[in-house]
Design a protein around this motif. Structure first.
Motif, mmCIF file in Angstrom:
data_model
loop_
_atom_site.group_PDB
_atom_site.id
_atom_site.type_symbol
_atom_site.label_atom_id
_atom_site.label_comp_id
_atom_site.label_asym_id
_atom_site.label_seq_id
_atom_site.Cartn_x
_atom_site.Cartn_y
_atom_site.Cartn_z
ATOM 1 N N GLY A 66 -10.471 10.744 -2.090
ATOM 2 C CA GLY A 66 -10.869 9.364 -2.150
ATOM 3 C C GLY A 66 -9.964 8.187 -1.596
ATOM 4 O O GLY A 66 -10.049 6.929 -1.787
ATOM 5 N N LEU A 90 -7.382 -4.621 2.690
ATOM 6 C CA LEU A 90 -7.578 -3.521 1.728
ATOM 7 C C LEU A 90 -6.596 -3.841 0.540
ATOM 8 O O LEU A 90 -6.554 -3.114 -0.459
ATOM 9 C CB LEU A 90 -7.823 -2.281 2.263
ATOM 10 N N THR A 117 -14.148 6.071 5.541
ATOM 11 C CA THR A 117 -12.829 5.960 5.592
ATOM 12 C C THR A 117 -12.477 5.475 6.957
ATOM 13 O O THR A 117 -12.982 5.886 8.019
ATOM 14 C CB THR A 117 -12.580 7.381 5.490
ATOM 15 N N TRP A 118 -11.291 4.721 7.005
ATOM 16 C CA TRP A 118 -10.611 4.208 8.144
ATOM 17 C C TRP A 118 -9.832 5.323 8.750
ATOM 18 O O TRP A 118 -9.286 6.387 8.386
ATOM 19 C CB TRP A 118 -9.613 3.194 7.940
ATOM 20 N N VAL A 152 -4.450 8.263 -5.330
ATOM 21 C CA VAL A 152 -5.419 6.931 -4.834
ATOM 22 C C VAL A 152 -5.544 6.335 -6.338
ATOM 23 O O VAL A 152 -5.974 5.087 -6.181
ATOM 24 C CB VAL A 152 -6.593 7.844 -4.469
ATOM 25 N N ASN A 179 -18.161 8.519 4.606
ATOM 26 C CA ASN A 179 -17.520 7.939 3.474
ATOM 27 C C ASN A 179 -16.990 6.610 3.670
ATOM 28 O O ASN A 179 -16.371 6.048 3.048
ATOM 29 C CB ASN A 179 -16.394 9.120 3.001
ATOM 30 N N SER A 193 -5.164 2.389 -6.870
ATOM 31 C CA SER A 193 -6.148 1.452 -7.325
ATOM 32 C C SER A 193 -5.948 0.624 -8.691
ATOM 33 O O SER A 193 -6.391 -0.568 -8.640
ATOM 34 C CB SER A 193 -7.523 2.209 -7.536
ATOM 35 N N GLN A 209 0.762 -1.017 0.094
ATOM 36 C CA GLN A 209 -0.232 0.025 0.103
ATOM 37 C C GLN A 209 0.883 1.299 0.041
ATOM 38 O O GLN A 209 2.025 1.028 0.206
ATOM 39 C CB GLN A 209 -0.971 0.037 1.173
ATOM 40 N N GLN A 267 -8.566 5.673 1.202
ATOM 41 C CA GLN A 267 -9.397 4.932 2.158
ATOM 42 C C GLN A 267 -9.054 4.942 3.596
ATOM 43 O O GLN A 267 -9.704 4.209 4.389
ATOM 44 C CB GLN A 267 -9.666 3.516 1.551
ATOM 45 N N CYS A 268 -7.963 5.480 3.839
ATOM 46 C CA CYS A 268 -7.490 5.381 5.268
ATOM 47 C C CYS A 268 -6.759 6.673 5.712
ATOM 48 O O CYS A 268 -5.936 7.073 4.897
ATOM 49 C CB CYS A 268 -6.571 4.218 5.370
ATOM 50 N N TYR A 281 -4.310 0.364 -1.872
ATOM 51 C CA TYR A 281 -5.099 1.481 -1.335
ATOM 52 C C TYR A 281 -3.924 2.457 -0.994
ATOM 53 O O TYR A 281 -2.806 2.215 -0.866
ATOM 54 C CB TYR A 281 -5.961 1.399 -0.169
#
Length: 489
Positions: A316, A430, A339-340, A289, A337, A293, A259, A318-319, A298
């Motif tokens: 966008g 993820l 989001t983590w 991002v 959203n 992807s 990641q 994710q974390c 992520y």
């Protein structure tokens, strides 16, 4: 809090959180930027030698060459599976290879009980191996002074030895969130030394003047063809346009990142990077991002302030990593959203190594926000992951279990343990197509990896047990191999 290590696996920063001292960084770069890239196996070989000569690594704790050929059956334990709020009794568990093949009620049949090892847990608690979502696997072993003054091979030896100590604290998996731990991960996966599973991010990606830009002022201005020493060694990657962001992201994937870590705001110890400054624009963050992807995984964004968190959510990501200064509206946005929030329970200066005065002031601001952050996470039902971010101090590194105990200020014991096991495992997943460990982590169930602990006591009632792993962890298994077994004694 970001770390500074080069792609050869060397630490290059001061003893601090979100470290950044340009003079020490430059000196350490020159001191330890040797050719580990050409000889990545050196870490593994060195750590194996160290474990052979240091008395603390007793023969009882040494890994076997491979998982047992015959199944291992565990009986007479109380089960915390990583998901339930209470212990389960009357179970047996069978490990076949590196995974759990059976977890059922009753007694094992004669076929399971014969031909392989049977381990009676003596009524103790069995739980999944712990996961640390913010660890720096190459930075925890030595202070910066030792790195600068020691022979280079000693730095590699210490990194490998600390990986073993991390595992023996019960942390069977870590996410390395700044700097390439690629060689260390390779050595551990190959069985050259013992240590946790590693999900590496590679170099943190930042902007000119942002947190992670460790260059000397004499390196400014840079030209389009100029690569600074700090970039060349892989501690950080500087990008100032969307195209540069895509390039730097792809470079980390080329080297083995699972990641990507992007810097979204200032850092605690960066001298010229106040916490409130912003780095990438929203389109630039979106470029990272989108590229991640494309690689099936992520981006996590270093962000403390509401403005930086909102920007990365809009792009966008994710974390969010850290997030200690978020407000109510920002927490609501994270919840909306999905989001983590991957964060650390910093409660006092005991949770960090000594800092320069300006950095200390920023760290105290972060610490002052911790309580409000977790309360907002509760209020809005955020997806929260647990990490520690303990660096450049072997004494601090031993506090991984203590940091987990901090979580009981805001969560029940069961909730905190679930976060450090099953919940963290969900975030690791993820990594998607880049996931080097595709089966389940953080849970004890059929088909999951055989990463488990046997605890002398009930951590659902007493979390302090995990702060003293030498005494209270009776058995540690990772990938189907036993790395510590005090049950025999």
């Amino acid at each position: 809090m970001a770390s500074r290590i080069n792609r050869r696996g060397n630490a290059i920063g001061p003893v601090s959180a979100c470290l950044c001292d340009k003079a020490l960084a430059a000196f350490a770069n020159r001191r330890i930027s040797a050719d580990l890239a050409r000889r990545g196996f050196l870490i593994g070989m060195g750590a194996s030698l160290l474990s052979a000569v240091l008395p603390e690594f007793s023969s009882a704790q040494q890994p076997g060459a491979a998982a047992p050929a015959q199944p291992t059956t565990f009986t007479n334990f109380r089960l915390f599976d990583g998901k339930s709020a209470a212990l389960q009794d009357g179970m047996y568990l069978v490990v076949d290879g590196n995974r759990i093949s059976q977890l059922r009620r009753g007694s094992p049949d004669a076929q399971n009980a014969s031909g392989g090892r049977v381990i009676d847990c003596g009524g103790k608690v069995m739980m999944p191996g712990l996961i640390d979502m913010h660890w720096h696997s190459l930075l925890a072993a030595l202070p910066i002074a030792a790195i600068m003054q020691s022979d280079l091979s000693f730095v590699y030896l210490a990194a490998g030895a600390e990986a073993q100590r991390t595992l023996l604290r019960g942390f069977t998996t870590i996410r390395d969130v700044g700097g390439p731990a690629f060689a260390l991960k390779q050595a551990i996966d190959a069985g050259m030394l013992s240590g946790p599973r590693i999900y590496p991010c590679g170099a943190m990606i930042t902007t000119t003047g942002g947190h992670g830009d460790f260059r000397l002022l004499t390196d400014v201005p840079r030209t389009s063809s100029q690569i600074s020493e700090i970039e060349r060694t892989g501690a950080a990657a500087i990008a100032d346009s969307a195209d540069e962001v895509r390039l730097r992201v792809r470079e980390q994937f080329m080297m083995g990142a699972t990641q990507i870590k992007i810097v979204g705001c200032g850092g605690v110890s960066t001298p010229r990077s106040p916490l409130d400054m912003l780095t990438f624009t929203e389109p630039q963050l979106r470029a990272a991002v989108e590229t991640a992807s494309d690689w099936g995984t992520y981006v996590l964004v270093h962000a403390y302030t509401p403005e930086s968190v909102k920007r990365c959510v809009a792009a966008g990501a994710q974390c969010v990593e850290h997030g200690h200064l978020i407000d109510d509206r920002t927490a609501e946005l994270l919840a909306k959203n999905g989001t983590w929030l991957s964060t650390q329970p910093f409660t006092s200066e005991e949770d960090v190594a000594p800092l320069a005065p300006s950095s200390r002031e920023k760290f105290l601001e972060v610490t002052a926000g911790t309580d409000n952050m977790y309360k907002l996470a509760h209020k809005h039902g955020l997806k929260v992951a647990f990490g520690t971010d303990l660096i450049f101090s072997q004494a601090l590194a031993t506090r991984q279990g203590t940091m987990l105990g901090h979580m009981t200020r805001w969560y029940s014991n069961a909730e905190a343990l679930r976060m450090a096991t099953a919940t963290n495992g969900q975030l690791l997943a993820l990594a998607g197509e880049r996931n080097p460990y595709p089966h389940k982590l953080g849970v004890l169930e059929e088909g999951a990896y055989a990463d488990l602990l046997v605890v002398a006591g009930d951590p659902l009632q007493d979390m302090t047990l995990l702060a003293n792993p030498d005494q209270n962890l009776n058995l540690i298994m990772k990938d189907g191999r036993v790395f510590k077994d005090a049950l025999k004694a």
